[in-house]
Write a protein that holds these residues in place. Structure first.
Motif, short mmCIF file in Angstrom:
data_model
loop_
_atom_site.label_atom_id
_atom_site.label_comp_id
_atom_site.label_asym_id
_atom_site.label_seq_id
_atom_site.Cartn_x
_atom_site.Cartn_y
_atom_site.Cartn_z
N GLY A 24 1.75 -60.31 70.46
CA GLY A 24 3.06 -60.95 70.47
C GLY A 24 3.12 -62.25 69.68
N SER A 25 1.98 -62.86 69.39
CA SER A 25 2.00 -64.15 68.69
C SER A 25 2.27 -64.00 67.19
N GLY A 26 2.11 -62.78 66.66
CA GLY A 26 2.29 -62.57 65.22
C GLY A 26 1.00 -62.72 64.45
N LYS A 27 0.01 -63.36 65.05
CA LYS A 27 -1.30 -63.48 64.38
C LYS A 27 -2.39 -63.08 65.38
N GLY A 28 -2.16 -61.99 66.10
CA GLY A 28 -3.14 -61.53 67.08
C GLY A 28 -4.05 -60.49 66.48
N LYS A 29 -4.83 -59.82 67.27
CA LYS A 29 -5.74 -58.75 66.88
C LYS A 29 -6.65 -59.17 65.73
N THR A 30 -6.28 -58.95 64.48
CA THR A 30 -7.18 -59.26 63.35
C THR A 30 -7.02 -60.70 62.87
N ALA A 31 -6.11 -61.45 63.44
CA ALA A 31 -5.93 -62.88 63.12
C ALA A 31 -5.67 -63.14 61.64
N GLY A 32 -4.92 -62.26 61.00
CA GLY A 32 -4.53 -62.47 59.61
C GLY A 32 -5.61 -62.17 58.61
N ARG A 33 -6.74 -61.56 59.04
CA ARG A 33 -7.86 -61.31 58.13
C ARG A 33 -7.86 -59.88 57.60
N GLY A 34 -6.88 -59.07 57.91
CA GLY A 34 -6.95 -57.66 57.53
C GLY A 34 -7.86 -56.94 58.49
N VAL A 35 -8.52 -55.89 58.03
CA VAL A 35 -9.40 -55.15 58.94
C VAL A 35 -10.76 -54.91 58.33
N LYS A 36 -11.77 -54.95 59.14
CA LYS A 36 -13.14 -54.54 58.82
C LYS A 36 -13.72 -55.24 57.58
N GLY A 37 -14.95 -54.98 57.33
CA GLY A 37 -15.59 -55.43 56.10
C GLY A 37 -16.12 -56.85 56.16
N GLN A 38 -16.90 -57.16 55.15
CA GLN A 38 -17.60 -58.44 55.11
C GLN A 38 -16.62 -59.61 55.10
N LYS A 39 -15.50 -59.49 54.39
CA LYS A 39 -14.58 -60.62 54.27
C LYS A 39 -13.78 -60.86 55.55
N ALA A 40 -13.77 -59.90 56.46
CA ALA A 40 -13.10 -60.10 57.73
C ALA A 40 -13.98 -60.93 58.68
N ARG A 41 -15.28 -61.03 58.35
CA ARG A 41 -16.21 -61.78 59.19
C ARG A 41 -16.14 -63.27 58.84
N THR A 42 -16.71 -64.08 59.67
CA THR A 42 -16.71 -65.51 59.41
C THR A 42 -17.91 -65.91 58.55
N GLY A 43 -17.78 -67.01 57.83
CA GLY A 43 -18.90 -67.57 57.07
C GLY A 43 -19.22 -66.82 55.81
N VAL A 44 -18.24 -66.18 55.16
CA VAL A 44 -18.49 -65.41 53.94
C VAL A 44 -18.02 -66.22 52.73
N ALA A 45 -18.90 -66.41 51.77
CA ALA A 45 -18.52 -67.07 50.52
C ALA A 45 -19.13 -66.26 49.38
N ILE A 46 -18.35 -65.36 48.81
CA ILE A 46 -18.87 -64.49 47.76
C ILE A 46 -18.12 -64.80 46.47
N LYS A 47 -18.66 -65.70 45.65
CA LYS A 47 -17.93 -66.03 44.42
C LYS A 47 -18.17 -64.97 43.35
N GLY A 48 -19.37 -64.94 42.78
CA GLY A 48 -19.61 -64.00 41.69
C GLY A 48 -20.28 -62.73 42.15
N PHE A 49 -20.26 -62.46 43.48
CA PHE A 49 -20.99 -61.32 44.03
C PHE A 49 -20.26 -60.03 43.72
N GLU A 50 -21.01 -59.02 43.24
CA GLU A 50 -20.39 -57.75 42.87
C GLU A 50 -21.01 -56.61 43.65
#
Length: 156
Positions: A24-50
């Motif tokens: 109901g808050s509009g930013k629940g469940k995935t908290a605006g991060r989309g779903v799944k994957g490395q970028k949905a996790r915290t502490g990810v900094a992938i600049k030139g990573f392929e």
């Protein structure tokens, strides 16, 4: 007026968005991060990573060469020096040196010395003590009755 009566103007501040606090808050469940994957996790900094493939900036060859012994002259045209003399910033009787040009505001930093270039007209009879000068600049200075002395420290 009392300190406990001071507050911001209405509408000047917003409460921060609290994420992950229900659908109901509009930013629940995935908290605006989309779903799944490395970028949905915290502490990810992938600049030139392929994804494990060699990144583009490492696949491309290195180019060029930087000479650590190169000289970085401040290039000054004769016309600029003439302007400084006419404005009274440069003393025509004293020799024109790196320190004099710095004090007059013609150049902003010392660098490896000054190189005089021949662009512009010079009418003042000046004595130059500089690291380098172009042939056209030397010719114009001597035509105006001045002289150029190249400093030995710059040549060595």
């Amino acid at each position: 007026m009392k300190l406990n009566g001071i507050s911001d103007n209405p509408g000047s501040t917003k409460n921060r968005m609290r994420v992950g606090r229900g659908i109901g808050s509009g930013k629940g469940k995935t908290a605006g991060r989309g779903v799944k994957g490395q970028k949905a996790r915290t502490g990810v900094a992938i600049k030139g990573f392929e994804g494990g493939q060699m990144p583009l900036h490492r696949r491309l060859p290195k180019r060029g060469f930087w000479n650590p012994f190169s000289t970085d002259y401040n290039e000054v045209n004769l016309g600029r020096i003439q302007q400084a003399v006419e404005a009274g910033k440069l003393d025509a009787s004293a020799p024109v040196t790196l320190e004099a040009l710095l004090a007059a505001g013609v150049i902003s930093k010392a660098g490896d010395g000054v190189k005089i270039l021949g662009n512009g007209e010079i009418t003042a009879k000046l004595t130059f003590e500089v690291a380098a000068a172009s042939k056209s600049a030397i010719a114009a200075i001597e035509k105006a009755g001045g002289s150029v002395r190249l400093l030995a420290a710059a040549e060595a």
